[in-house]
Write a protein that holds these residues in place. Structure first.
Motif, PDB file in Angstrom:
ATOM      1  N   PRO A  50       0.821  -1.211   0.000  1.00  0.00           N
ATOM      2  CA  PRO A  50       0.000   0.000   0.000  1.00  0.00           C
ATOM      3  C   PRO A  50       0.849   1.253   0.000  1.00  0.00           C
ATOM      4  CG  PRO A  50       0.021  -1.003   2.182  1.00  0.00           C
ATOM      5  CD  PRO A  50       0.714  -1.961   1.265  1.00  0.00           C
ATOM      6  N   ARG A  51       0.396   2.270  -0.748  1.00  0.00           N
ATOM      7  CA  ARG A  51       1.065   3.563  -0.777  1.00  0.00           C
ATOM      8  C   ARG A  51      -0.012   4.635  -0.612  1.00  0.00           C
ATOM      9  NH1 ARG A  51       4.325   1.148   0.731  1.00  0.00           N
ATOM     10  NH2 ARG A  51       6.185   0.315  -0.249  1.00  0.00           N
ATOM     11  N   PRO A  52      -0.410   4.929   0.626  1.00  0.00           N
ATOM     12  CA  PRO A  52      -1.542   5.825   0.845  1.00  0.00           C
ATOM     13  C   PRO A  52      -1.348   7.221   0.293  1.00  0.00           C
ATOM     14  CG  PRO A  52      -0.374   5.332   2.908  1.00  0.00           C
ATOM     15  CD  PRO A  52       0.133   4.384   1.873  1.00  0.00           C
ATOM     16  N   PHE A  53      -0.087   7.708   0.232  1.00  0.00           N
ATOM     17  CA  PHE A  53       0.153   9.060  -0.268  1.00  0.00           C
ATOM     18  C   PHE A  53       0.189   9.118  -1.788  1.00  0.00           C
ATOM     19  CE2 PHE A  53       4.011   7.066   1.499  1.00  0.00           C
ATOM     20  CZ  PHE A  53       4.684   6.774   0.338  1.00  0.00           C
ATOM     21  N   THR A  54       0.132   7.956  -2.440  1.00  0.00           N
ATOM     22  CA  THR A  54       0.136   7.927  -3.905  1.00  0.00           C
ATOM     23  C   THR A  54      -1.195   7.445  -4.462  1.00  0.00           C
ATOM     24  OG1 THR A  54       2.511   7.459  -3.899  1.00  0.00           O
ATOM     25  CG2 THR A  54       1.330   7.062  -5.952  1.00  0.00           C
ATOM     26  N   TYR A  55      -1.713   6.334  -3.928  1.00  0.00           N
ATOM     27  CA  TYR A  55      -2.935   5.739  -4.464  1.00  0.00           C
ATOM     28  C   TYR A  55      -4.092   5.727  -3.471  1.00  0.00           C
ATOM     29  CZ  TYR A  55       0.625   4.041  -7.667  1.00  0.00           C
ATOM     30  OH  TYR A  55       1.677   3.966  -8.540  1.00  0.00           O
ATOM     31  N   GLY A  56      -3.855   6.160  -2.245  1.00  0.00           N
ATOM     32  CA  GLY A  56      -4.928   6.184  -1.261  1.00  0.00           C
ATOM     33  C   GLY A  56      -5.232   4.848  -0.628  1.00  0.00           C
ATOM     34  N   GLU A  57      -4.414   3.837  -0.880  1.00  0.00           N
ATOM     35  CA  GLU A  57      -4.630   2.517  -0.285  1.00  0.00           C
ATOM     36  C   GLU A  57      -3.870   2.379   1.033  1.00  0.00           C
ATOM     37  OE1 GLU A  57      -5.101  -0.967  -3.399  1.00  0.00           O
ATOM     38  OE2 GLU A  57      -3.419   0.309  -3.953  1.00  0.00           O
ATOM     39  N   THR A  58      -4.477   1.681   1.980  1.00  0.00           N
ATOM     40  CA  THR A  58      -3.813   1.326   3.229  1.00  0.00           C
ATOM     41  C   THR A  58      -3.825  -0.189   3.374  1.00  0.00           C
ATOM     42  OG1 THR A  58      -5.845   1.383   4.537  1.00  0.00           O
ATOM     43  CG2 THR A  58      -4.606   3.455   4.319  1.00  0.00           C
ATOM     44  N   GLN A  59      -3.013  -0.679   4.304  1.00  0.00           N
ATOM     45  CA  GLN A  59      -2.992  -2.121   4.543  1.00  0.00           C
ATOM     46  C   GLN A  59      -4.381  -2.629   4.919  1.00  0.00           C
ATOM     47  OE1 GLN A  59      -1.030  -3.761   8.154  1.00  0.00           O
ATOM     48  NE2 GLN A  59       0.378  -4.761   6.723  1.00  0.00           N
ATOM     49  N   ALA A  60      -5.051  -1.927   5.824  1.00  0.00           N
ATOM     50  CA  ALA A  60      -6.391  -2.342   6.246  1.00  0.00           C
ATOM     51  C   ALA A  60      -7.390  -2.276   5.094  1.00  0.00           C
ATOM     52  CB  ALA A  60      -6.861  -1.467   7.404  1.00  0.00           C
ATOM     53  N   GLY A  61      -7.249  -1.250   4.253  1.00  0.00           N
ATOM     54  CA  GLY A  61      -8.154  -1.126   3.120  1.00  0.00           C
ATOM     55  C   GLY A  61      -7.985  -2.239   2.109  1.00  0.00           C
TER      56      GLY A  61
END
Length: 367
Positions: A50-61
């Motif tokens: 996950p790369r939340p600052f690039t694609y908005g994904e998190t591990q939990a998501g």
């Protein structure tokens, strides 16, 4: 070869030191192991970073979307119904690394079922790639020392330098120090992670015009349409579209619109099926292509090199295949080895890798 279950297992492995770049920094590889189970007892694996600052994904998501949305749509399909899988995943907006990991785990399971390497199923052009190493933000002396260490230990002679800081003189000094310290035999290119304005990027590129850069990547924001076109027209090196050109539609828009002249393909966000589509389009358009890195672990890197080595276009340039070296440990029973500046595709069925059960038990986050 029917899919019977889809697992998403969170794990976390610390980095040796934080990785810093214009869009953020990462201290721990908090990734997701995806496993596809079949009615034949085959298990395919892949990794979602996950790369939340690039694609908005998190591990939990990633865990939630795979478990709650993707798995119910995929159980009962066969491993050969990859276009059906792609169509069903496409119903959900976003979530690129979750989709990619599911896709690649299916390919791994298919290869294991057929007793064939994934690389051969994809194209089978060669069995290895030259390696490019990414250098994160630091002062010039530290970055030169890191590059020298990587070159001397692994034979790597291509480096991707993270830039995008303000003032731009910080990064110009780093790139100049790398060229002067490492010599002309080293390939250098820069990646701004959208950190500069077009004017800043143009100024920086003028200051580095004598340094023999190979590429420039995502120096300014993708939504600054006119600014990017203005910048690209001035450059005398290929301008790589990365996160701005993920899908074939993105590629068409960026290239035909004059906002980029080359592409980065990252299997961690487009899987094997989507990456094939982007590759074939790039080949038809006559573009330079590099295999990028999503700060993947060894499993993700095994996927990247399997895809990159499968085609002449993607194997022509050094691939970003070494950032697992920044992790303190990994999940594979047999670690990947970079020798003489090259990474070899793992022999054997599927991706040719196995997960170490003890390491997974130690690093998983759901128990």
């Amino acid at each position: 070869m029917k899919i019977t279950a889809v697992e998403a297992i969170p794990f976390a492995i610390p980095y040796v030191k934080p990785l810093r770049f214009a869009s953020g920094e990462v201290h721990t590889a908090a990734h997701v192991l995806v496993r596809i189970h079949t009615d034949d007892g085959i298990v395919g694996v892949a990794e979602a970073p996950p790369r939340p600052f690039t694609y908005g994904e998190t591990q939990a998501g990633i865990i939630a979307v795979i478990g709650q949305i993707f798995a119910p749509q995929l159980v009962g399909l066969t491993l050969l119904e990859r276009e059906v899988v792609a169509a069903r995943l496409a119903r959900t907006v976003g979530n690129p690394t979750a989709k990619a990991a599911v896709d690649m785990a299916i390919w791994d399971a298919l290869g294991r079922s057929l007793d064939l390497p994934v690389g051969d199923l994809l194209g089978g052009y060669t069995d290895r790639m030259r390696v490019s190493h990414m250098l994160g933000f630091d002062d010039p002396a530290a970055m030169v020392a890191e590059a020298e260490r990587i070159r001397d230990a692994y034979g790597i002679t291509t480096f991707k330098v993270k830039v995008g800081r303000r003032p731009i003189g910080l990064d110009v000094a780093v790139v100049r120090a790398l060229r002067e310290g490492l010599g002309e035999g080293i390939e250098l290119y820069i990646d701004g992670n959208r950190g500069w304005t077009p004017a800043e990027a143009a100024d920086a590129m003028r200051q580095m015009a004598d340094l023999g850069l190979l590429f420039a990547e995502e120096l300014c924001p993708a939504d600054d349409v006119l600014g990017r076109r203005w910048l690209v027209r001035q450059l005398d090196v290929p301008f790589i579209a990365d996160e701005s050109a993920v899908t074939p539609a993105d590629v068409t828009r960026e290239i035909l619109g004059g906002s980029a002249t080359a592409l980065s393909i990252k299997t961690a966000r487009t899987g094997f099926t989507g990456s094939q589509r982007v590759h074939h389009l790039a080949e038809g358009l006559g573009l330079e292509v590099v295999i990028g890195n999503q700060i993947d672990g060894q499993l993700g890197t095994a996927c990247s090199v399997a895809f990159g080595a499968a085609y002449p276009l993607t194997s022509r340039r050094a691939g970003e295949l070494s950032n697992f070296l920044d992790m303190r440990d990994d999940l594979l029973t047999e670690p990947l080895q970079i020798v003489g500046g090259e990474l070899q595709v793992r022999p054997g069925a599927g991706l040719g890798v196995e997960i170490d059960a003890d390491k997974l038990a130690h690093y998983r986050q759901d128990r």
